[in-house]
Design a protein around this motif. Structure first.
Motif, PDB file in Angstrom:
ATOM      1  N   UNK A 140       0.946   2.247 -32.607  1.00 48.16           N
ATOM      2  CA  UNK A 140       1.780   3.307 -32.023  1.00 48.16           C
ATOM      3  C   UNK A 140       0.956   4.533 -31.643  1.00 48.16           C
ATOM      4  N   UNK A 141      -0.277   4.294 -31.192  1.00 48.46           N
ATOM      5  CA  UNK A 141      -1.118   5.389 -30.721  1.00 48.46           C
ATOM      6  C   UNK A 141      -1.774   6.200 -31.812  1.00 48.46           C
ATOM      7  N   UNK A 142      -1.664   5.769 -33.057  1.00 48.20           N
ATOM      8  CA  UNK A 142      -2.248   6.525 -34.167  1.00 48.20           C
ATOM      9  C   UNK A 142      -3.172   5.656 -35.022  1.00 48.20           C
ATOM     10  N   UNK A 143      -4.253   6.258 -35.469  1.00 47.79           N
ATOM     11  CA  UNK A 143      -5.097   5.648 -36.486  1.00 47.79           C
ATOM     12  C   UNK A 143      -4.588   6.122 -37.839  1.00 47.79           C
ATOM     13  N   UNK A 144      -4.429   5.192 -38.755  1.00 45.66           N
ATOM     14  CA  UNK A 144      -4.006   5.531 -40.120  1.00 45.66           C
ATOM     15  C   UNK A 144      -5.138   5.179 -41.072  1.00 45.66           C
ATOM     16  N   UNK A 145      -5.503   6.160 -41.870  1.00 47.95           N
ATOM     17  CA  UNK A 145      -6.646   6.000 -42.763  1.00 47.95           C
ATOM     18  C   UNK A 145      -6.216   6.275 -44.196  1.00 47.95           C
ATOM     19  N   UNK A 146      -6.533   5.337 -45.073  1.00 50.26           N
ATOM     20  CA  UNK A 146      -6.272   5.529 -46.494  1.00 50.26           C
ATOM     21  C   UNK A 146      -7.455   6.291 -47.085  1.00 50.26           C
ATOM     22  N   UNK A 147      -7.180   7.470 -47.624  1.00 51.16           N
ATOM     23  CA  UNK A 147      -8.235   8.341 -48.145  1.00 51.16           C
ATOM     24  C   UNK A 147      -7.899   8.694 -49.584  1.00 51.16           C
ATOM     25  N   UNK A 148      -8.659   8.133 -50.517  1.00 51.92           N
ATOM     26  CA  UNK A 148      -8.407   8.409 -51.928  1.00 51.92           C
ATOM     27  C   UNK A 148      -6.994   8.048 -52.351  1.00 51.92           C
TER      28      UNK A 148
END
Length: 395
Positions: A140-148
């Motif tokens: 959906x046009x977004x990068x999702x990053x798991x951070x900590x």
């Protein structure tokens, strides 16, 4: 749960990541800068013996290795060594030229890190330090990053995590794994600016550990005139580190041990002092231990006057192109940088954005652009970070 959203998430708070964050932030972008380390710029701090060789006055595209030798031109042309010097001077950081255009802080590399931190603060950059990165996906046009253990999202993601050189600082091949995850090709990474190792019959040169002398080191058509250093494993020193970036397994490295002497010098020395030995003649120009070792290997025992001019000339030719056959390098643990990386064919040379994956950027050492020793890799970090920062902010 509401996921915090930014204009860009930058992975890696090294030289390139800090520059990119500062440029994008100061131009209005909401930036999240992420690093697994507990502080920014840790590799900057150890560079240049703690004084940070932050750029080189002679920066030019032909001083970089890449599968595409033209790729670096755009970024290097838009953000030059003089641009970074102006930034350094704006912060009152004193600097000096050491040699060959290499610029260092008079004080400490900490000053460069503090400057970049201040530039990020001006741009309102949000930091997430000491936070390991987990899953990264896009939709959906977004990068999702798991951070900590938490999720952040942004329409732009910057890979600035460098290469696997200096793993004791936490360096890994994360950048390549992430690039491949999004379909980008990677040029085989290898250690660069790294000492070479010697084996077999050449191990005797290890007995010269600690001996250094100015040479011309060459492989193929490439050569560098700087100091070479014998080590307990093989060869190091600036000339060797430079040539290591061009060397490939199975190739030889040629060393001119006496680059300052004109052709015919040894025959002239023989006629001037026929009772001198080869070791004695070499001792005038080389460290004593090296002179003895080379003379022994050449097999000219006794007075030079006892040999024909032809035999003496042959010894001189060998000294001008002594062939070593390295059996390897000291690897990523001792490499100052990584050659290879994310293929430049995948990226825009103007913006550093992936052609196949809009919103994904790669900068700095993660990219297949590797500079010479002496501040060139920092200048690539600043220039590529600047290019991506401008593009992300729409400038």
């Amino acid at each position: 749960m509401t996921i915090p959203t930014y204009d860009t998430i930058i992975l890696g708070a090294g030289a390139a990541g800090l520059m990119c964050a500062a440029i994008a932030g100061q131009r209005g972008a909401r930036v999240l800068l992420v690093d697994h380390a507990d502080a920014v710029g840790k590799k900057i701090l150890i560079s240049g013996g703690g004084r940070c060789n932050f750029t080189n006055l002679h920066t030019a595209p032909d001083r970089y290795l890449s599968a595409n030798p033209h790729f670096a031109k755009s970024a290097l042309g838009r953000y030059t060594a003089q641009d970074f010097i102006a930034l350094v001077e704006a912060y009152g950081i004193a600097w000096h030229e050491k040699t060959l255009g290499q610029l260092f802080c008079d004080g400490s590399a900490k000053q460069i890190v503090a400057m970049l931190q201040a530039e990020c603060d001006k741009g309102g950059v949000t930091l997430a330090l000491g936070a390991p990165v987990g899953a990264v996906d896009h939709g959906d046009g977004l990068f999702r990053v798991e951070i900590g253990g938490r999720i952040a999202a942004a329409p732009a993601l910057v890979i600035a995590t460098g290469g696997p050189s200096i793993p004791q600082m936490g360096a890994t091949g994360f950048a390549y794994d992430l690039a491949r995850r999004f379909g980008l090709k990677v040029v085989e990474p290898r250690p660069a600016l790294v000492p070479l190792t010697l084996g077999g019959d050449e191990t005797l040169f290890r007995s010269l550990s600690g001996v250094a002398t100015e040479v011309v080191a060459k492989t193929g058509k490439t050569g560098f005139r700087e100091a070479a250093l014998f080590t307990h494993k093989g060869l190091s020193g600036p000339a060797i580190l430079q040539i290591s970036s061009y060397w490939r397994h199975g190739e030889t490295v040629g060393i001119d041990f006496l680059p300052a002497l004109a052709s015919g010098w040894l025959v002239a020395a023989k006629h001037a002092r026929p009772r001198a030995t080869l070791g004695g003649a070499l001792d005038n120009h080389l460290p004593a231990r090296l002179a003895v070792t080379l003379a022994d290997r050449l097999g000219l025992e006794g007075e030079l006057g006892g040999f024909t001019d032809k035999r003496v000339s042959e010894a001189e030719r060998q000294l001008a192109d002594w062939r070593f056959s390295p059996n390897g390098t000291e690897g990523f643990a001792k490499a100052e940088v990584t050659a290879g990386g994310i293929s430049t064919a995948e990226l825009s040379s103007k913006t550093m954005e992936a052609r196949k994956m809009p919103g994904l950027y790669a900068i700095g050492e993660a990219v297949d652009v590797t500079g010479w020793l002496g501040g060139y890799n920092f200048q690539w970090a600043w220039a590529s970070g600047y290019a991506a920062g401008l593009a992300i902010a729409g400038a």
